[in-house]
Scaffold this active site. Sequence first.
Site, PDB file in Angstrom:
ATOM      1  N   HIS A 158     -43.654  54.619 -29.166  1.00  0.00           N
ATOM      2  CA  HIS A 158     -42.432  55.079 -28.485  1.00  0.00           C
ATOM      3  C   HIS A 158     -41.413  54.626 -27.084  1.00  0.00           C
ATOM      4  O   HIS A 158     -40.391  54.692 -27.315  1.00  0.00           O
ATOM      5  CB  HIS A 158     -42.309  57.113 -28.088  1.00  0.00           C
ATOM      6  CG  HIS A 158     -42.468  58.058 -29.387  1.00  0.00           C
ATOM      7  ND1 HIS A 158     -42.157  57.407 -30.899  1.00  0.00           N
ATOM      8  CD2 HIS A 158     -43.079  58.908 -29.506  1.00  0.00           C
ATOM      9  CE1 HIS A 158     -42.599  58.426 -31.178  1.00  0.00           C
ATOM     10  NE2 HIS A 158     -43.462  59.525 -30.626  1.00  0.00           N
ATOM     11  N   ASP A 193     -49.462  57.667 -36.667  1.00  0.00           N
ATOM     12  CA  ASP A 193     -48.848  58.617 -36.153  1.00  0.00           C
ATOM     13  C   ASP A 193     -48.133  60.387 -36.237  1.00  0.00           C
ATOM     14  O   ASP A 193     -46.868  59.822 -37.598  1.00  0.00           O
ATOM     15  CB  ASP A 193     -48.575  58.311 -34.658  1.00  0.00           C
ATOM     16  CG  ASP A 193     -47.499  59.998 -33.911  1.00  0.00           C
ATOM     17  OD1 ASP A 193     -48.520  60.091 -32.962  1.00  0.00           O
ATOM     18  OD2 ASP A 193     -47.239  60.316 -33.946  1.00  0.00           O
ATOM     19  N   HIS A 195     -45.370  61.262 -35.373  1.00  0.00           N
ATOM     20  CA  HIS A 195     -43.891  60.484 -35.151  1.00  0.00           C
ATOM     21  C   HIS A 195     -43.857  58.894 -35.658  1.00  0.00           C
ATOM     22  O   HIS A 195     -44.236  58.830 -35.237  1.00  0.00           O
ATOM     23  CB  HIS A 195     -43.958  60.888 -33.881  1.00  0.00           C
ATOM     24  CG  HIS A 195     -44.199  62.057 -33.540  1.00  0.00           C
ATOM     25  ND1 HIS A 195     -45.355  62.403 -32.992  1.00  0.00           N
ATOM     26  CD2 HIS A 195     -43.733  63.793 -33.767  1.00  0.00           C
ATOM     27  CE1 HIS A 195     -45.070  63.641 -32.717  1.00  0.00           C
ATOM     28  NE2 HIS A 195     -43.857  64.410 -32.971  1.00  0.00           N
ATOM     29  N   ASP A 282     -52.151  63.202 -33.965  1.00  0.00           N
ATOM     30  CA  ASP A 282     -51.222  64.512 -34.407  1.00  0.00           C
ATOM     31  C   ASP A 282     -50.622  65.009 -35.845  1.00  0.00           C
ATOM     32  O   ASP A 282     -50.299  66.143 -35.815  1.00  0.00           O
ATOM     33  CB  ASP A 282     -49.676  64.234 -32.946  1.00  0.00           C
ATOM     34  CG  ASP A 282     -49.434  63.089 -33.280  1.00  0.00           C
ATOM     35  OD1 ASP A 282     -49.589  62.406 -34.266  1.00  0.00           O
ATOM     36  OD2 ASP A 282     -48.444  62.417 -32.399  1.00  0.00           O
TER      37      ASP A 282
HETATM   38 ZN    ZN Z   1     -46.855  61.539 -32.383  1.00  0.00          ZN
END
Ligand code: ZN
Length: 342
Positions: A158, A193, A195, A282
Amino acid sequence: MKAFYAQEQKRHDPKAFLSSGAAQPNPERPERVERLLAGAASAGCTIERPRNHGLGPVSAVHTPEYLDFLEHIFDRWQRIDGASAEVIPNIHPIARNGSYPASAVGQAGYHIADTACPISGETWQSALWSAWSAAEAAETVMAGAPAAYALCRPPGHHAFADVAGGFCFINNSAVAAQILRRNAARVAILDVDLHHGNGTQGIFYARPDVLTVSLHADPVRFYPFFWGHADERGEGPGLGYNFNLQLPRKSADAAFLETLEIAFQRIRAFSPDALVVALGLDAFEGDPFGGLSVTTPGFSRIGEAIARLGLPSVIVQEGGYLCDALGDNLTAFLTGFGGKAR
Ligand SMILES: [Zn+2]
């Protein structure tokens, strides 16, 4: 497979973050390291300490003003009367069309996207060593190893060229990809991931030499909201070199593996010389974020499927939060990928 990790990476210990406006314990806990180390060892990895790689590999993907900020902001923050123990911004520019602020408060808002990235006196060193683990894994693969694992914590995907966000400070996957570029004409980054890898996308958005592909929970109602949608395809010379694949919430193994095949088509068409796997765990059904429903055997199948691309691969740890199966999920992925055989 060799794995890389330095104990300094564990010192960053953020206390809280805001979720839907409520203060919650920060889930990017140092304890994640113990689970991931055990998981890597169970997969047959030997764990080595990376060398100090200096600022070169990091400054290849981040701006100098951002790195200067990360290194010095904690000390500057402590000189503010009544300041919090950790650097946490409370004001942000909504666009980058104003002036670069001189003050610590202004710069914190400029360089940190959200409340998930509290900066303490330990954060800079932890983030730097995390990036050096990625750098060492990339150099190991460049030297001929078929694969290497970087236990990167804090995570990185990120983080943009000059912005921290979502528990991430230095973009470790981008660091690894940029090092691979020394020998490889084309590098693909596959981000699995939960996200969207918005920082990685941002760093390579205008470049045709690094293909960025991300599978993730649909950001229409999920972090990072502003990025990760299908119409983000790159810009300028990078147009057509970014590919986002959204999964409906609670998608399980079959849907994930099916979508992964679509990612592989795009990667094969790019014909890369090397691969970076941004490995978030995750997407697990028991992860506290609860976005997708991949199982532990599912991670093994994901690892097997990615290994079938047959590319020299740097596996970079991204997310995956405290739950009983965190270490087992890493073992499953690495074993599926080739584990002991490699
Ligand atoms: Zn994540």
